[in-house]
Scaffold this active site. Structure first.
Site, short mmCIF file in Angstrom:
data_model
loop_
_atom_site.label_atom_id
_atom_site.label_comp_id
_atom_site.label_asym_id
_atom_site.label_seq_id
_atom_site.Cartn_x
_atom_site.Cartn_y
_atom_site.Cartn_z
N TYR A 198 -10.60 -9.94 10.60
CA TYR A 198 -11.91 -10.59 10.51
C TYR A 198 -11.79 -12.12 10.51
O TYR A 198 -12.78 -12.82 10.58
CB TYR A 198 -12.69 -10.12 9.28
N PRO A 207 7.38 3.30 19.09
CA PRO A 207 6.82 4.66 19.07
C PRO A 207 7.48 5.59 18.05
O PRO A 207 6.84 6.52 17.56
CB PRO A 207 7.03 5.17 20.51
N LYS A 209 0.81 -1.23 0.00
CA LYS A 209 0.00 0.00 0.00
C LYS A 209 0.84 1.28 0.00
O LYS A 209 0.44 2.28 -0.57
CB LYS A 209 -0.98 -0.02 1.17
N ASP A 225 -9.81 2.45 2.13
CA ASP A 225 -9.78 1.92 3.50
C ASP A 225 -10.30 2.97 4.49
O ASP A 225 -11.05 2.64 5.41
CB ASP A 225 -8.35 1.54 3.92
N ASN A 260 1.64 2.70 19.31
CA ASN A 260 2.42 1.72 18.54
C ASN A 260 3.49 1.08 19.41
O ASN A 260 4.02 1.73 20.31
CB ASN A 260 3.08 2.40 17.33
P1 ATR Z 1 2.33 -3.15 7.80
O1 ATR Z 1 2.78 -3.67 6.48
O2 ATR Z 1 0.88 -2.73 7.77
O3 ATR Z 1 3.20 -2.11 8.39
P2 ATR Z 1 3.16 -4.92 9.95
O4 ATR Z 1 4.58 -4.68 9.73
O5 ATR Z 1 2.72 -6.32 10.20
O6 ATR Z 1 2.26 -4.44 8.73
O7 ATR Z 1 2.72 -4.03 11.18
C1 ATR Z 1 1.42 -3.68 11.46
C2 ATR Z 1 1.35 -3.13 12.86
O8 ATR Z 1 1.29 -4.24 13.76
C3 ATR Z 1 2.52 -2.27 13.30
O9 ATR Z 1 2.00 -1.19 14.02
C4 ATR Z 1 3.32 -3.20 14.18
O10 ATR Z 1 4.04 -2.56 15.23
P3 ATR Z 1 5.56 -2.03 14.98
O11 ATR Z 1 5.44 -0.79 14.19
O12 ATR Z 1 6.10 -1.83 16.33
O13 ATR Z 1 6.26 -3.14 14.22
C5 ATR Z 1 2.20 -3.99 14.81
N1 ATR Z 1 2.66 -5.24 15.38
C6 ATR Z 1 3.07 -6.35 14.72
N2 ATR Z 1 3.39 -7.32 15.61
C7 ATR Z 1 3.16 -6.81 16.85
C8 ATR Z 1 3.28 -7.32 18.17
N3 ATR Z 1 3.69 -8.57 18.40
N4 ATR Z 1 2.95 -6.50 19.19
C9 ATR Z 1 2.53 -5.25 18.98
N5 ATR Z 1 2.38 -4.69 17.75
C10 ATR Z 1 2.69 -5.46 16.70
#
Ligand code: ATR
Length: 309
Positions: free
Chosen positions: A254, A176, A87, A123, A173
């Site tokens: 979902y 942060p 995206k 979205d 997040n």
């Molecule tokens: P995207 O491609 O949308 O960025 P992603 O890397 O899987 O997908 O991350 C989506 C969100 O899930 C992020 O906010 C990620 O937190 P970080 O920015 O700290 O990586 C969060 N996320 C993924 N695993 C997590 C976990 N175990 N605990 C808390 N947040 C998590």
């Protein structure tokens, strides 16, 4: 006919359409993409609208989106949906994108128009419709926490909440640092005299902050946009103390239909809903961009009720 196509399949149409009655002219691009429910959502709407074409899944690796767009334009595709992790890349690769896509930081829908790629983000507006449908409230009237605001889905949802000038927006997040640029981008949306000062209406907090539970007392809607919950064994991304009876809790996940977050929130007395309505509304809005004048919502709603993956 394949369940998932790859870039080499796009090199000629006979290969792409081998064994199929209709030409593929719409697709979802992702990595992975096999799990996507988008074809099950869009194909019945295409059939009902009398559009003689197929909606397919195409696996595209990161960094290869521009190449995919060129191949798809050559094959006369109407457009595509892009999903994780493309995206952000889609926003950079599109020839043009709507202004809100810049604030949402991402593109999830592309329309090919006369060899140009036009980017949109459904979205954000889909989220507003989902919240209205599930809880009969408007995002603009709510104090909202977006958990996972540093990720792709989180940035888009937080961006839309800001565009709606919601009462208060708390960006949360695990990492942060990822919130700094987002908060800077969204701050201008909160520069008004409504409620408290701009500093108070937009805030950031690390997910492990000891203040999270006390902050959540002053919120109406909690949205999970992290990937935590996708696996059935995943914990809740939030401590149970953050989930209170006055809350509306929306999980963008979902599948599974009830994540641990939703289960704990429901047990604590909150009203809960999962991401099916977001899937539905972002899909319907994308379809209307490709085929203006045809409202696919009723058909998509029925298709989704029977969809499994
Ligand atoms: P995207 O491609 O949308 O960025 P992603 O890397 O899987 O997908 O991350 C989506 C969100 O899930 C992020 O906010 C990620 O937190 P970080 O920015 O700290 O990586 C969060 N996320 C993924 N695993 C997590 C976990 N175990 N605990 C808390 N947040 C998590």
């Amino acid at each position: 006919m394949k369940d998932v196509y790859t870039l080499p399949d796009l090199e000629d149409r006979s290969r792409l359409d081998e064994g199929a009655g209709l030409p593929a002219r719409l697709a979802v691009l992702g990595d992975p993409v096999a799990h996507s429910l988008s074809p099950q959502l869009h194909q019945p709407a295409l059939d009902a609208a009398g559009q003689a074409m197929r909606y397919v899944r195409i696996h595209v690796e990161p960094g290869r989106l521009a190449e995919a767009f060129e191949l798809l334009k050559r094959l006369d595709f109407v457009g595509v949906n892009v999903t994780v992790p493309h995206k952000f890349e889609a926003l950079a690769v599109c020839d043009e994108s709507e202004e809100s896509a810049g604030i949402l930081g991402a593109v999830n829908t592309v329309l090919f128009d006369d060899q140009r790629s036009l980017g949109f983000n459904t979205d954000g507006p889909g989220f507003v419709r989902a919240i209205r449908e599930e809880f009969l409230v408007d995002v603009k009237d709510l104090r909202i926490m977006v958990v996972g605001a540093g990720g792709g889905a989180g940035q888009a949802i937080a961006g839309q909440c800001a565009l709606e000038h919601c009462e208060r927006l708390l960006l949360v997040n695990r990492t942060p640092d990822k919130l700094t640029a987002l908060a800077e981008r969204l701050a201008p949306c909160f520069e008004s005299e409504r409620l408290e000062g701009p500093g108070d209406r937009l805030q950031t907090l690390p997910l492990d902050s000891p203040h999270l539970a006390s902050e959540s007392e002053h919120l109406d809607l909690i949205v999970n946009t992290t990937s935590v919950g996708l696996k059935r064994t995943d914990p809740s991304p939030l401590p149970s103390a953050c989930l209170q009876p006055h809350h509306l809790v929306y999980d963008t996940i979902y599948n599974p239909a009830e994540t641990r977050l939703l289960r704990e929130a429901r047990r604590n007395g909150a009203r809960v809903a999962n991401g099916r309505t977001l899937l539905l509304h972002q899909g319907a809005l994308a379809f209307e961009l490709w085929f203006p004048g045809f409202d696919p919502l009723r058909i998509m709603r029925r298709a989704l009720a029977g969809a499994t993956r």
